[in-house]
Design an enzyme around this catalytic site. Structure first.
Site, PDB file in Angstrom:
ATOM      1  N   LYS A 193       0.841  -1.198   0.000  1.00  0.00           N
ATOM      2  CA  LYS A 193       0.000   0.000   0.000  1.00  0.00           C
ATOM      3  C   LYS A 193       0.873   1.243   0.000  1.00  0.00           C
ATOM      4  O   LYS A 193       1.915   1.278   0.655  1.00  0.00           O
ATOM      5  CB  LYS A 193      -0.899   0.017   1.245  1.00  0.00           C
ATOM      6  CG  LYS A 193      -1.781   1.265   1.393  1.00  0.00           C
ATOM      7  CD  LYS A 193      -2.644   1.155   2.642  1.00  0.00           C
ATOM      8  CE  LYS A 193      -3.406   2.458   2.916  1.00  0.00           C
ATOM      9  NZ  LYS A 193      -4.393   2.750   1.837  1.00  0.00           N
ATOM     10  N   HIS A 194       0.450   2.289  -0.735  1.00  0.00           N
ATOM     11  CA  HIS A 194       1.071   3.603  -0.627  1.00  0.00           C
ATOM     12  C   HIS A 194       0.629   4.232   0.698  1.00  0.00           C
ATOM     13  O   HIS A 194      -0.502   4.710   0.820  1.00  0.00           O
ATOM     14  CB  HIS A 194       0.622   4.518  -1.775  1.00  0.00           C
ATOM     15  CG  HIS A 194       1.190   4.194  -3.107  1.00  0.00           C
ATOM     16  ND1 HIS A 194       2.542   3.999  -3.334  1.00  0.00           N
ATOM     17  CD2 HIS A 194       0.597   4.041  -4.326  1.00  0.00           C
ATOM     18  CE1 HIS A 194       2.753   3.753  -4.619  1.00  0.00           C
ATOM     19  NE2 HIS A 194       1.583   3.762  -5.238  1.00  0.00           N
ATOM     20  N   VAL A 195       1.498   4.230   1.680  1.00  0.00           N
ATOM     21  CA  VAL A 195       1.133   4.799   2.981  1.00  0.00           C
ATOM     22  C   VAL A 195       2.401   5.072   3.769  1.00  0.00           C
ATOM     23  O   VAL A 195       3.434   4.419   3.567  1.00  0.00           O
ATOM     24  CB  VAL A 195       0.201   3.837   3.764  1.00  0.00           C
ATOM     25  CG1 VAL A 195       0.947   2.581   4.200  1.00  0.00           C
ATOM     26  CG2 VAL A 195      -0.460   4.527   4.950  1.00  0.00           C
TER      27      VAL A 195
END
Length: 298
Positions: free
Chosen positions: A93-95
């Site tokens: 995930k982009h996080v």
């Protein structure tokens, strides 16, 4: 690759000390991937390896509005999600860095990638202007309006030289919400308010500490073969096979060449980002040298 200068320095390198995989409490990789650092390449490699090496592959769905900084409540939800998948497995995930164990859940294996920060910001600039980017967004979310054609055609060099608001990188400046993709260090610094100001010492130190304490491997796009070799040796459950010659994907043919003159203007305002990048690169090289592979000690 620049090697350590003395055998005394080399003898001090211990793979066990340099490998945070040993701290993991569950065989789950959490890949909180930074945009525009080659993460798509690594993600696709992991997808293929999940079949060969028999582990679960899970990635976040495309978001209408992608939020990388989360409230404490949303961090807890994300930590629970990461922990909900049966091991062995990976979650992507982009996080920003989210400390799963902070919520009383098993510590996963953290990995990520970095890239020369100026090259990365240029790549992002043209990525969000590429025709196929908006085709994909329109298919996923038909009601999203198309951007202004003038904005799409805006050249990065002219943007920098004209002191355009989009291409000003001011120390201490805070840009909340979407659109602030200037810094890869933010994805390591985490969700703390100190991570918000651009190019500051506090954010840099938090990012460094997270890498040192939590990440098994932080690879470097410009050193992809070394990155894959380190992954194969430090996280073998997932990367066991000869992967060191895997080819990058997802190149943007719409990105023009940017002059060194303009890059140097941008670099002056990216001092902390450059320091963070060099820190990650040095750590990766230490991990590689500690393996004492034949080609690394000759």
């Amino acid at each position: 690759m620049k090697l350590l200068e003395s055998t005394g320095q080399m003898s001090m390198l211990d793979p066990m000390v340099l490998n945070n995989t040993r701290k993991a409490q569950v065989e789950t990789i959490f890949f909180n991937r930074v945009p525009k650092v080659g993460s798509q390449t690594l993600m696709e490699l992991m997808r293929r390896l999940s079949i060969r090496n028999n582990f679960g592959f899970h990635q976040d769905q495309v978001q209408r509005v992608e939020t990388v900084r989360l409230s404490p409540e949303d961090q807890a939800i994300l930590a629970a999600l990461v922990s909900s998948y049966d091991p062995p497995g990976v979650y992507i995930k982009h996080v920003c860095f989210t400390n799963v164990s902070k919520f009383g859940l098993p510590e996963p294996i953290y990995i990520n990638l970095v890239r020369d920060p100026v090259e990365r910001v240029i790549s992002w600039y043209y990525y969000v202007r590429a025709p196929w980017y908006y085709v994909e967004r329109k298919i996923a979310f038909p009601d999203i309006p198309l951007p202004d054609p003038k904005w799409l055609k805006k050249d990065f060099e002219q943007c920098v030289l004209s002191n355009d608001r989009e291409c000003r990188y001011v120390t201490g400046e805070v840009r909340e919400g979407i659109g602030d993709h200037r810094r890869q260090s933010m994805f390591f610094c985490g969700h703390h308010p100190e991570c918000l100001p651009f190019n500051t010492e506090g954010a840099l130190e938090r990012a460094k500490n997270a890498v040192e304490r939590n990440y098994a491997v932080v690879g470097v796009l410009e050193d992809l073969n070394t990155t894959l070799t380190v992954l194969e040796n430090y996280v073998p459950r997932f990367f066991k096979e000869e992967i060191s010659r895997y080819n990058p994907i997802n190149k943007n043919i719409f990105k023009p060449i940017v002059s060194e003159e303009v890059k140097n203007i941008v670099r002056k305002n990216f001092t902390k980002e450059i320091e963070f990048y060099e820190f990650c690169k040095q750590r990766l090289h230490k991990q590689y040298l500690a393996l004492k592979l034949p080609e690394s000690i000759t």
